[in-house]
Structures are given as structure tokens and as C-alpha cells.
Design a protein around this motif. Structure first.
Motif, short mmCIF file in Angstrom:
data_model
loop_
_atom_site.label_atom_id
_atom_site.label_comp_id
_atom_site.label_asym_id
_atom_site.label_seq_id
_atom_site.Cartn_x
_atom_site.Cartn_y
_atom_site.Cartn_z
N ALA A 135 33.77 31.72 11.07
CA ALA A 135 34.63 31.97 9.91
C ALA A 135 34.42 33.39 9.38
O ALA A 135 35.37 34.06 8.96
N PHE A 136 33.18 33.85 9.41
CA PHE A 136 32.86 35.21 8.97
C PHE A 136 33.55 36.22 9.89
O PHE A 136 34.14 37.21 9.42
N VAL A 137 33.49 35.98 11.20
CA VAL A 137 34.13 36.88 12.17
C VAL A 137 35.63 36.94 11.94
O VAL A 137 36.24 38.02 11.97
N VAL A 138 36.25 35.79 11.71
CA VAL A 138 37.69 35.75 11.44
C VAL A 138 38.03 36.57 10.20
O VAL A 138 39.03 37.31 10.16
N SER A 139 37.18 36.47 9.17
CA SER A 139 37.40 37.22 7.94
C SER A 139 37.36 38.73 8.21
O SER A 139 38.21 39.48 7.71
N VAL A 140 36.40 39.17 9.01
CA VAL A 140 36.30 40.59 9.36
C VAL A 140 37.55 41.04 10.11
O VAL A 140 38.12 42.10 9.82
N PHE A 141 37.99 40.22 11.05
CA PHE A 141 39.17 40.58 11.84
C PHE A 141 40.42 40.71 10.97
O PHE A 141 41.23 41.64 11.13
N GLU A 142 40.58 39.81 10.03
CA GLU A 142 41.75 39.88 9.13
C GLU A 142 41.71 41.15 8.29
O GLU A 142 42.75 41.77 8.04
N LYS A 143 40.54 41.53 7.85
CA LYS A 143 40.41 42.76 7.07
C LYS A 143 40.71 43.99 7.91
O LYS A 143 41.33 44.95 7.45
N LEU A 144 40.27 43.97 9.18
CA LEU A 144 40.57 45.08 10.09
C LEU A 144 42.08 45.18 10.33
O LEU A 144 42.65 46.27 10.34
N SER A 145 42.71 44.02 10.52
CA SER A 145 44.16 44.00 10.76
C SER A 145 44.91 44.53 9.55
O SER A 145 45.89 45.26 9.69
N ALA A 146 44.42 44.15 8.36
CA ALA A 146 45.08 44.61 7.12
C ALA A 146 45.01 46.12 6.98
O ALA A 146 45.88 46.73 6.35
N GLN A 147 43.98 46.73 7.57
CA GLN A 147 43.84 48.19 7.49
C GLN A 147 44.52 48.91 8.66
O GLN A 147 44.42 50.12 8.79
N GLY A 148 45.19 48.12 9.51
CA GLY A 148 45.99 48.72 10.56
C GLY A 148 45.23 49.16 11.80
O GLY A 148 45.77 49.92 12.62
N LEU A 149 43.98 48.70 11.99
CA LEU A 149 43.22 49.10 13.18
C LEU A 149 43.82 48.45 14.42
O LEU A 149 44.11 47.25 14.43
N ASP A 150 44.01 49.24 15.46
CA ASP A 150 44.52 48.73 16.73
C ASP A 150 43.35 48.09 17.48
O ASP A 150 42.61 48.77 18.20
#
Length: 360
Positions: A201-216
């Protein structure tokens, strides 16, 4: 002429006897047990000792495999984690053998650790109160993977030996990092199974934050357990099929990542996690990001073997967003050098121990 006939009959008789002996074994006997090998078996025994394994009729050796995760040599029996009931029952009746039992999880965490999935907790309890209890009671020595586990079994009055994991797979180079200079997508992985519910769940949270910042970037995980549908259906998410351990290892050798996330959120079960994932991450060529709450964190930080952060998803996100300093050649070399050195030390210690036990 009679001599030739006798010789032919003798030859045919020998060949027939040999074929009969071969027919007593099936492909399942040679490949079946190996296909059910557990990670515990490979990482704490078989990877280091495979060259002593008897593979008759192809190769003789002093260690005989009697199950997927059990072996005999001389007066020694080795059982790793769990085995088929019929085999364990037979082994426990042999009072003339010294039993060495390998375990690498804290089975007592099952009732205390609410972060574990319910079905996994039930399996841990079933193992603990069944085979594990019987094997520990009979064992001359219990082999564990970490000091926290050693403390648990020592307090119960057992003779304990601590061994660290050894991977026989090659450490990857970092040539895939060069692609980042030409705009390639960042490959991020999490190699923990579905039993790591809170950590996933922590990993998913990090990924969503990365996606929100537009990281490819693309996130790869094993299975989709606990992963929200919105992530599963995201083109930047990849799910790998759950595989038996031998097939998992084969697939691992083909994977490459830039970063591997390994949050170890505080829990009773996580307290006993070994340094295993640090070496596994080096096999797929990635830089690991680890929790400072893990007892291995200080060693990782001191040896520049990865990145250590507090369990704050925003901080992990910022670390990846600002990753350019983490993919410099010097740091990447430090990460792989530590994994190679640690792995080599682990192998040498295992070989010394098992060689002494088996008198080889």
C-alpha cells in the motif's frame, strides 16, 4: 559363436537391468521435487551446496534429496521450512540422525501482526503449530536468517546458528541506466509478494504521487493483491504473474529496473526480514530505497548500498523525482560492489558451516 551369444545375452541382461532401475524413477522424481523448491531452501542451503548434491544416475554426490526441501547426508537430515507430511513423519521416526531445521520467518508474528493478510496468517499458524513445532522439538540445531529470529529460538532453549542468504545468480551491470540519458522511461519495481500488504500500500501511494507530478515511470509489482483497480488499469502499471520459486528465479534474471522500493513498515513480522532483498535488487540491476526502520538500514547507509529514508511517502517521492544524483556511475558501482561482497561472504560462511556439519 557360443561365446558371442553369451556375451550378447549378458550385455542385454545388464542393459535391461539398468533400464529397469531407470524406470523406477520418473521425470517427476528428478524435476518434480526441484520444481517445488522454496526460497528458504535455495538461499540458506542449496545455492551454496548444489555441487555436493547427488543427481543419480547422472552425477553422484554425498547429499541426497529426499523431498522438495529435505536432504540427507551421512547421519545428517536437513529440512527447510516445510515438507510433505509423509516425508516429515518418516524423518521424525529416524532417531539415529541429527536434524538441522532452517526457518527464515517469525511465525509467532501471525497472531500479533495485523498488517499480514488473514489467509497468510492462517498458513503461518498452521505451519508453526504443526510441522514447525515437531521439527523444532526434534532438531539438534535450528538455522535462522536474522538476529531477531536467533533471539526468539535461543530464548526457547534451542541451539541456533544464524546464516545470511546467498544468491548464486549473477549481479547485473548498469548498462540499462544509459537509456535514461536518451529519454527512456524510469522503471520502478517492488518485488514483495501479496503477503506484504501494508508495504505494498505504501508503494502504491508513492507511485500515485509520482504520477501526479508527471514523472514518466512504470511500476512493476508481483500480482495485483491490494492494488486498487485505478492503478491496475493504469498503462504505467505492470503486474507480473505469481510463479513458483524456480520459475520466479528464471524470470528475475531477465528483468531490469532503475529503482526498487522496499519499505519495511514497523511490524512484528517485518522486524525479522533479512538483507535478502538488497542482493535480489542487485540481480535486477536496480538501486534500492529502504526504510530507516529496518535493522539493516544502518549497514546499507554506511556502505552506500542503497538509499535509506524514513517511512514518509512524500519523501520517497521526492527522492525518486530528484534521482539524477543516484544514477551516477560511482554510486551505482558502490551499490553493486556491496551486494557482490555481501553475497560472497554469505556463501563462504554457509560453505564453512555445512562442510563442517556434513563432514565433507
Amino acid at each position: 559363436m557360443a561365446h558371442h551369444v553369451i556375451g550378447l545375452v549378458t550385455f542385454r541382461s545388464c542393459a535391461a537391468n539398468k533400464m529397469m532401475r531407470l524406470r523406477e524413477f520418473s521425470i517427476h522424481d528428478w524435476l518434480g521435487p526441484a520444481s517445488r523448491t522454496l526460497p528458504t531452501t535455495d538461499l540458506y542451503f542449496l545455492n551454496a551446496c548444489h555441487h555436493w548434491l547427488d543427481n543419480s544416475p547422472f552425477k553422484s554426490g554425498p547429499i541426497r534429496r529426499i523431498g522438495a526441501n529435505s536432504f540427507v547426508s551421512g547421519d545428517v537430515t536437513i529440512v527447510s521450512r516445510k515438507e510433505r507430511k509423509a516425508i516429515v513423519d518418516k524423518l521424525l521416526r529416524r532417531k539415529d540422525r541429527r536434524l538441522f531445521y532452517i526457518i527464515d520467518d517469525n511465525l509467532w508474528a501471525a497472531e500479533e501482526d495485523a498488517t499480514l493478510p488473514e489467509d497468510y496468517r492462517r498458513r503461518l499458524i498452521e505451519l508453526r503449530d504443526g510441522q514447525h513445532r515437531a521439527l523444532c522439538k526434534r532438531a539438534d540445531t535450528i538455522i535462522v536468517s536474522t538476529k531477531p529470529l536467533a533471539d526468539i529460538y535461543t530464548a526457547q532453549g534451542h541451539k541456533v546458528v544464524q546464516l545470511s542468504p546467498y544468491w548464486s545468480d549473477p549481479i547485473a551491470d548498469h548498462s540499462h541506466f544509459e537509456d535514461l540519458n536518451t529519454g527512456a522511461r524510469l522503471e520502478i519495481g517492488y518485488l514483495g509478494s501479496g503477503t506484504h500488504a501494508a508495504d505494498r500500500a505504501f508503494v502504491v501511494s508513492v507511485f500515485e504521487k509520482l504520477s501526479a507530478q508527471g514523472l514518466d515511470a512504470r511500476l512493476t509489482m508481483i500480482g495485483t493483491r491490494g492494488v486498487p483497480d485505478r492503478i491496475v488499469n493504469d498503462a504505467r502499471f505492470r503486474s507480473l504473474k505469481n510463479l513458483r520459486w524456480p520459475l520466479y528465479r528464471k524470470r528475475l534474471a531477465k528483468l531490469r529496473f532503475h529503482f526498487l522500493l522496499y519499505p519495511i513498515l514497523p511490524s512484528m513480522f517485518n522486524q525479522s526480514r533479512s538483507i535478502n532483498k538488497v542482493i535480489e535488487h542487485a540481480i535486477v540491476g536496480g538501486v534500492g530505497i529502504y526504510s530507516d526502520s529496518w535493522f539493516c538500514a544502518e549497514e546499507i547507509r554506511d556502505n552506500a548500498a542503497g538509499v535509506v529514508r524514513t517511512n514518509d511517502a512524500d519523501l520517497w517521492t521526492d527522492t525518486i523525482m530528484e534521482h539524477k544524483n543516484l544514477i551516477e556511475t560511482g554510486f551505482l558501482r558502490s551499490v553493486s560492489d556491496f551486494a557482490k561482497s555481501q553475497n560472497q561472504q554469505n556463501m563462504e560462511k554457509q560453505l564453512r558451516f555445512w562442510q563442517s556439519v556434513l563432514k565433507l
